[in-house]
Design a protein around this motif. Structure first.
Motif, mmCIF file in Angstrom:
data_model
loop_
_atom_site.group_PDB
_atom_site.id
_atom_site.type_symbol
_atom_site.label_atom_id
_atom_site.label_comp_id
_atom_site.label_asym_id
_atom_site.label_seq_id
_atom_site.Cartn_x
_atom_site.Cartn_y
_atom_site.Cartn_z
ATOM 1 N N ASP A 1 -56.239 50.715 -40.636
ATOM 2 C CA ASP A 1 -55.332 51.627 -41.318
ATOM 3 C C ASP A 1 -55.636 51.566 -42.805
ATOM 4 O OD1 ASP A 1 -53.322 53.239 -42.197
ATOM 5 O OD2 ASP A 1 -51.683 52.031 -41.402
ATOM 6 N N ALA A 2 -56.511 52.431 -43.259
ATOM 7 C CA ALA A 2 -56.906 52.456 -44.666
ATOM 8 C C ALA A 2 -56.517 53.781 -45.299
ATOM 9 C CB ALA A 2 -58.399 52.208 -44.794
ATOM 10 N N ASN A 3 -55.336 54.281 -44.955
ATOM 11 C CA ASN A 3 -54.859 55.562 -45.460
ATOM 12 C C ASN A 3 -54.487 55.416 -46.932
ATOM 13 O OD1 ASN A 3 -53.655 57.990 -45.993
ATOM 14 N ND2 ASN A 3 -52.209 57.905 -44.300
ATOM 15 N N SER A 4 -55.320 55.927 -47.821
ATOM 16 C CA SER A 4 -55.057 55.813 -49.257
ATOM 17 C C SER A 4 -53.905 56.709 -49.689
ATOM 18 C CB SER A 4 -56.310 56.157 -50.054
ATOM 19 O OG SER A 4 -56.687 57.493 -49.792
ATOM 20 N N LEU A 5 -53.457 57.610 -48.818
ATOM 21 C CA LEU A 5 -52.323 58.471 -49.153
ATOM 22 C C LEU A 5 -50.990 57.836 -48.784
ATOM 23 C CD1 LEU A 5 -53.781 61.894 -48.020
ATOM 24 C CD2 LEU A 5 -53.693 60.955 -50.334
ATOM 25 N N ALA A 6 -51.012 56.692 -48.070
ATOM 26 C CA ALA A 6 -49.773 56.015 -47.689
ATOM 27 C C ALA A 6 -49.878 54.517 -47.960
ATOM 28 C CB ALA A 6 -49.460 56.274 -46.216
ATOM 29 N N PRO A 7 -50.132 54.124 -49.221
ATOM 30 C CA PRO A 7 -50.213 52.699 -49.521
ATOM 31 C C PRO A 7 -48.825 52.102 -49.711
ATOM 32 C CG PRO A 7 -50.553 53.940 -51.512
ATOM 33 C CD PRO A 7 -50.394 54.947 -50.385
ATOM 34 N N THR A 8 -48.762 50.778 -49.728
ATOM 35 C CA THR A 8 -47.511 50.122 -50.093
ATOM 36 C C THR A 8 -47.601 49.760 -51.573
ATOM 37 O OG1 THR A 8 -48.312 47.940 -49.460
ATOM 38 C CG2 THR A 8 -47.133 49.188 -47.788
#
Length: 195
Positions: free
Chosen positions: A181-188
């Motif tokens: 899960d490397a979604n750069s649009l949904a980081p913490t």
């Protein structure tokens, strides 16, 4: 000339302060708090959730921290007044984190072992049933931290590579999940305090 020297001194001071956050013997404290609620208009559908997960870490050497997070997670889903599902869990997540070289902006990699134990309570037509579960996992998460001061680090990370084993103890059923899960649009986004 004085302005140039003052600017140079300020940059040097910030660089020295930024270098001091991840030295051996330092402590970092942070965590996550979450709350969500939703209701579908003109229906009885409702979802509520709450979580709190404080973390603490200790730098065993320069740029290497070990620590743990301990927390609680609760959620409730209602389809109508007689049907609902409630889940609550105690969580522990020990971790090891490695920061990149010194500077106000640093990249890091965090290896963690998230674990949780809890129960799910289902109510259908006023009849309750409970099932106990346990989760064990491994996560390798990349991220970056910006240190605007010597005591605060603002972090941005993604979940990364993960494996999770879920065991439903009541139904004697287990599920294994593996993913990236490397979604750069949904980081913490988080804040850590360094002492």
């Amino acid at each position: 000339m004085k302005k140039a020297l003052l600017t140079l001194a300020a940059i040097a001071g910030l660089t020295i302060a930024a270098n001091a956050q991840t030295e051996k013997g330092k402590i970092m404290v942070g965590g996550q708090v979450g709350f969500q609620t939703s209701k579908v208009k003109d229906t009885d559908l409702k979802d509520n959730s709450f979580s709190i997960n404080p973390t603490v870490g200790y730098f065993v050497s320069d740029n290497w921290a070990v620590g743990t997070g301990v927390g609680y997670d609760w959620s409730k889903n209602e389809t109508n007044k007689e049907n609902s599902t409630k889940r609550d869990a105690f969580q522990v997540s020990p971790f090891v984190r490695k920061y990149s070289a010194n500077g106000p902006l640093r990249f890091f990699a965090q290896l963690s072992v998230p674990m949780s134990w809890g129960k799910t309570t289902t109510e259908v037509a006023s009849v309750k049933s409970e099932s106990k579960f346990e989760n064990y996992g491994v996560e390798l998460a990349p991220g970056m931290a910006y240190f605007p001061t010597s005591k605060i680090g603002i972090e941005l990370k993604v979940r990364g590579l993960y494996y999770n084993h879920n065991n439903n103890k009541t139904a004697d059923r287990s599920t294994n999940t593996f993913g990236l899960d490397a979604n750069s649009l949904a980081p913490t986004l988080g804040v850590q305090f360094h002492f």
